[in-house]
Design a protein around this motif. Structure first.
Motif, PDB file in Angstrom:
ATOM      1  N   ALA A 122     -14.509  41.987  82.557  1.00 46.92           N
ATOM      2  CA  ALA A 122     -14.070  40.910  83.443  1.00 46.92           C
ATOM      3  C   ALA A 122     -12.561  40.806  83.421  1.00 46.92           C
ATOM      4  N   CYS A 123     -11.950  40.642  84.588  1.00 47.82           N
ATOM      5  CA  CYS A 123     -10.509  40.487  84.703  1.00 47.82           C
ATOM      6  C   CYS A 123     -10.175  39.028  84.997  1.00 47.82           C
ATOM      7  N   SER A 131     -11.905  39.805  89.439  1.00 52.04           N
ATOM      8  CA  SER A 131     -12.402  41.154  89.709  1.00 52.04           C
ATOM      9  C   SER A 131     -13.063  41.711  88.452  1.00 52.04           C
ATOM     10  N   LYS A 132     -13.837  42.773  88.622  1.00 48.32           N
ATOM     11  CA  LYS A 132     -14.548  43.404  87.513  1.00 48.32           C
ATOM     12  C   LYS A 132     -14.280  44.904  87.541  1.00 48.32           C
ATOM     13  N   SER A 156     -14.773  51.862  88.495  1.00 48.29           N
ATOM     14  CA  SER A 156     -14.748  51.302  89.849  1.00 48.29           C
ATOM     15  C   SER A 156     -14.454  49.820  89.744  1.00 48.29           C
ATOM     16  N   ILE A 157     -13.491  49.348  90.542  1.00 46.19           N
ATOM     17  CA  ILE A 157     -13.113  47.938  90.529  1.00 46.19           C
ATOM     18  C   ILE A 157     -13.804  47.220  91.675  1.00 46.19           C
ATOM     19  N   ASP A 176      -3.470  41.989  91.665  1.00 42.78           N
ATOM     20  CA  ASP A 176      -2.605  42.939  90.968  1.00 42.78           C
ATOM     21  C   ASP A 176      -3.352  44.173  90.480  1.00 42.78           C
ATOM     22  N   HIS A 177      -4.597  44.000  90.038  1.00 44.02           N
ATOM     23  CA  HIS A 177      -5.286  45.083  89.366  1.00 44.02           C
ATOM     24  C   HIS A 177      -5.660  46.227  90.293  1.00 44.02           C
ATOM     25  N   LEU A 178      -5.614  45.999  91.614  1.00 38.13           N
ATOM     26  CA  LEU A 178      -5.922  47.088  92.526  1.00 38.13           C
ATOM     27  C   LEU A 178      -4.878  48.181  92.438  1.00 38.13           C
ATOM     28  N   ASN A 179      -3.648  47.812  92.146  1.00 39.43           N
ATOM     29  CA  ASN A 179      -2.572  48.784  92.067  1.00 39.43           C
ATOM     30  C   ASN A 179      -2.300  49.232  90.631  1.00 39.43           C
TER      31      ASN A 179
END
Length: 316
Positions: free
Chosen positions: A244-245, A249-250, A260-261, A274-277
């Motif tokens: 868990a973020c 997001s996970k 996989s996010i 932010d975590h997508l990048n």
């Protein structure tokens, strides 16, 4: 605008985001397009082979989803152990019985089908003719249509959303026990099974602890998400892991180490994730709590100074 999430998100999530961007960037307003589409509503019938025929109703999404929810509810009341029909057969028979004979033991329609619609307050105030609402199980619909549906709603539930991403982060607790409030929150936040690429709706999913309750995991919004029965098996028996973020997001990790996010379906502004990048914060081997990175926007929402950290609550 889609490239940041295209690096890690599954195809279905990218498709849903593309639909929203397409509707927002279309020069013709969503309300006008929906009005023209509604003018083409119809009922069609054609004959099939082997003594069968098909009846098709083409109508607005909220009407179709309401009918579908009603039929599924009706079929779920049939619990005879001697009934050998499949679920699909029961639903087909219930549909035919209702429209040929009416609801059993009642006149008219006693069931009030529930559809969940998210109406962004800012868009409603700014430009309702071009705004978009979200119909659970379908996707974006014109704001004007959503307001007409809401006008006939017997009750409302306020949902607190993140002002930058649109993610549901809390629900009004006054009229709900904590367990029901958490269930409502996850229904609004996740909207469907949280496994990458799975679109089974919230009604077909269950609350799952990210960190097992028996291992100290808490029943909180940070440690719970929706999973269908199939993907609960993936997580608990087949070696899939989920992290868990802080932003909701996970990160899913397959038994072979592929990552996989996934992003909550309620999030409409993915560029602020932010975590997508980068990557989901990992849990260090020598620590018991995840690493939390606070962006300037998050600090502003939490009323924290730019160099201030979250207090340690001891909840993990």
């Amino acid at each position: 605008m889609l490239l940041p999430m295209a690096k890690t998100a599954p195809d279905e999530a990218i498709y849903q985001r593309a639909r929203r961007l397409h509707d927002r960037l279309n020069p013709d307003s969503a309300e006008n397009r929906q009005r023209n589409a509604l003018a083409a509503r119809n009922v069609r019938m054609w004959n099939d082979e082997d003594g069968m025929a098909t009846l098709q109703l083409h109508h607005s999404a909220d009407v179709i989803h309401s009918i579908n929810n009603s039929i599924k509810h009706m079929a779920s009341q049939i619990t005879d152990p001697k009934d050998s029909r499949t679920q699909a057969q029961v639903e087909a028979d219930a549909f035919a019985d209702v429209y040929l004979n009416g609801w059993p033991g009642a006149e008219g329609m006693p069931l009030k089908p529930r559809v969940s619609i998210t109406i962004p307050a800012v868009e409603m105030l700014a430009n309702p003719s071009r705004g978009l609402a979200e119909l659970e199980g379908y996707g974006p619909i014109p704001l004007g249509v959503a307001l007409k549906i809401a006008a006939d709603a017997p009750s409302f539930q306020r949902v607190l959303t993140d002002p930058w991403t649109g993610a549901a982060i809390d629900v009004e607790p006054k009229r709900y026990r904590p367990s029901q409030g958490l269930r409502d929150l996850l229904r609004h936040r996740d909207q469907h099974c949280g496994f990458p690429g799975c679109r089974r709706p919230a009604d077909s999913s269950e609350i799952d602890h990210i960190e097992a309750y028996g291992q100290g995991g808490h029943t909180t919004r940070q440690n719970t998400h929706l999973l269908c029965k199939q993907h609960q098996m993936f997580k608990h028996a087949l070696g899939w892991k989920v992290l868990a973020c802080p932003d909701g997001s996970k990160t899913w990790i397959s038994p072979h180490g592929l990552r996989s996010i996934t992003i909550p379906e309620s999030v409409s502004n993915v560029e602020n994730f932010d975590h997508l990048n980068d990557h989901c914060p990992q849990r260090p081997e020598d620590e018991t709590t995840p690493v939390v990175r606070l962006t300037p926007e998050t600090r502003r929402v939490l009323s924290l100074d730019q160099d201030e950290d979250l207090p340690d609550t001891g909840t993990g």
